[in-house]
Write an enzyme that holds these catalytic residues in place. Structure first.
Site, short mmCIF file in Angstrom:
data_model
loop_
_atom_site.label_atom_id
_atom_site.label_comp_id
_atom_site.label_asym_id
_atom_site.label_seq_id
_atom_site.Cartn_x
_atom_site.Cartn_y
_atom_site.Cartn_z
N CYS A 14 0.83 -1.21 0.00
CA CYS A 14 0.00 0.00 0.00
C CYS A 14 0.86 1.26 0.00
O CYS A 14 0.55 2.25 0.68
CB CYS A 14 -0.93 -0.01 1.21
SG CYS A 14 -2.06 -1.41 1.25
N ILE A 17 2.65 5.29 -4.09
CA ILE A 17 2.56 5.16 -5.55
C ILE A 17 1.45 4.19 -5.94
O ILE A 17 0.93 4.25 -7.06
CB ILE A 17 3.93 4.71 -6.12
CG1 ILE A 17 3.94 4.78 -7.66
CG2 ILE A 17 4.27 3.30 -5.65
CD1 ILE A 17 3.84 6.15 -8.22
N LYS A 102 10.49 0.95 -10.21
CA LYS A 102 11.92 1.22 -10.31
C LYS A 102 12.41 1.83 -9.00
O LYS A 102 11.62 2.42 -8.27
CB LYS A 102 12.23 2.15 -11.49
CG LYS A 102 11.26 3.26 -11.78
CD LYS A 102 11.05 4.31 -10.73
CE LYS A 102 12.27 5.06 -10.29
NZ LYS A 102 11.95 5.96 -9.15
N ARG A 174 13.70 5.43 1.52
CA ARG A 174 14.68 5.70 0.45
C ARG A 174 16.07 5.99 0.98
O ARG A 174 17.01 6.12 0.19
CB ARG A 174 14.19 6.85 -0.42
CG ARG A 174 12.95 6.51 -1.23
CD ARG A 174 12.51 7.70 -2.08
NE ARG A 174 11.38 7.38 -2.92
CZ ARG A 174 10.10 7.45 -2.54
NH1 ARG A 174 9.83 7.84 -1.30
NH2 ARG A 174 9.13 7.13 -3.36
N ASP A 187 16.40 6.02 -6.74
CA ASP A 187 15.09 6.68 -6.81
C ASP A 187 14.96 7.60 -8.01
O ASP A 187 13.99 7.53 -8.77
CB ASP A 187 14.86 7.46 -5.51
CG ASP A 187 13.50 8.13 -5.48
OD1 ASP A 187 12.52 7.52 -5.96
OD2 ASP A 187 13.40 9.25 -4.97
#
Length: 364
Positions: A14, A17, A102, A174, A187
């Site tokens: 979830c 994005i 990606k 990230r 990223d």
């Protein structure tokens, strides 16, 4: 109601994005959302309610349940990069087509495991890079291929940066080595490298050289870096990606006669329009330069599209899956090639940084 050519999607996780992809799947004429799963049923149910998903969408409390659902044809995987190899391989082994966010893997060895699993089961693979599906991208390729107007390609520069602030730099996945350990390089550097390779028709450079001064956090994750790429015929490219500087999404491509430039190449300013500038030289232009008029006004091109690029990505992926599903055609391998070459260059940039900014040759 879905028919035999409609691809039924399951979503693993979830992530934010996922909201965008749920909307894209609902708008694509050949796709439908079948299921969504999270690590807990409560989280998946909350996501479905908050985003007003249709009641027909199955809500699961595990990723396994999604890939075990016989009525799911394909999965979209927006999980942290460190989890991609595990879940993409499991999905492929279960016969699910794989749309993978990606960066696709932590390194090319992990990606090869994913691609081998997809090959073994004959399922379609595609990464979640959206901008390549926008019709503006095809128009750009037309401009770059016009030798009379653009000439010979000489240099490419791509720059994607944003500054999300100290909370992001402290807590975002990230910047966590066990989750998205490629940091800014994965990223947003993925887009920069992808744009460069797209420009040269995915011909790999001979070598890359990371710029000195990359910024890493305390855990060793890259949060800002740049690199140059070099081809044997003299073409070169540079890129810069960072979580530390102002928002920028630029790409510039220089030829002997022309220049193509975009300021929003990964995400157009308007969903159904794509703007781009193209400058071209002529004898008249050189005459103006001699008179002190150095900057001829570029031509602005506008490309209109019925669907936004995220919907077009889902539609194109579903077209390919439909051909495999209904007509027993083989998966389109071009998407594997593009992802793998992007990963190879990304790995080389990371290696160059790790070696104290020494050049690294690209080995296929």
């Amino acid at each position: 109601m879905a028919n035999e050519t409609t691809v039924r999607f399951g979503i693993l996780g979830c992530a934010h994005i996922s909201i965008k992809l749920c909307k894209a799947i609902s708008k694509a004429p050949n796709a439908t959302l079948q299921a969504i799963g999270s690590r807990s049923l409560d989280k998946a149910a909350a996501f479905a309610a908050e985003n007003s998903l249709p009641t027909a969408v199955r809500v699961y409390g595990s990723y396994e349940a999604v890939i075990e659902d016989d009525e799911v044809d394909a999965v979209y995987i927006p999980l942290p990069t460190g989890l991609h190899v595990t879940w993409a391989v499991k999905a492929a082994e279960r016969g699910k087509h794989v749309l993978l966010e990606k960066p696709v893997a932590m390194n090319v060895a992990e990606l090869d495991r994913i691609l081998e699993a997809c090959e073994a089961r004959g399922v379609q693979f595609m990464d979640g890079t959206m901008w390549v599906h926008h019709p503006r991208t095809a128009k750009m390729k037309e401009a770059l291929s016009d030798e009379q107007r653009f000439g010979q390609l000489k240099w490419i520069h791509s720059c994607i940066t944003y500054n999300p602030g100290p909370e992001f730099l402290k807590n975002s996945i990230r910047v966590k080595p066990d989750l998205d350990g490629l940091g800014a390089l994965g990223d947003i550097g993925w887009y920069c490298i992808g744009a460069i390779l797209w420009t040269v028709d995915y011909e790999l450079p001979k070598s890359v050289l990371a710029f000195p001064g990359a910024t890493l956090n305390e855990a060793g994750v890259i949060i800002s870096c740049g690199s140059s790429l070099h081809w044997e015929d003299g073409r070169s490219a540079t890129f810069y990606c960072s979580f530390l500087t102002y928002l920028t999404f630029d790409v510039t491509v220089l030829g002997t006669k022309g220049c193509v430039r975009l300021h929003d190449f990964t995400l157009p300013f308007e969903e159904t329009f794509g703007y781009g500038t193209f400058s071209e030289a002529s004898e008249l232009d050189y005459g103006k330069i001699e008179q002190g008029r150095w900057c001829p006004k570029p031509n602005e091109h506008v490309v209109e599209t019925e669907f936004s690029q995220d919907v077009l990505m889902v539609k194109e992926f579903s077209d390919l899956v439909g051909k495999v599903k209904c007509y027993e055609m083989k998966p389109e391998k071009a998407w594997q090639v593009m992802s793998r070459k992007t990963q190879l260059v990304l790995d080389a940039v990371k290696e160059s940084i790790g070696k104290g900014y020494q050049p690294v040759e690209i080995l296929t």
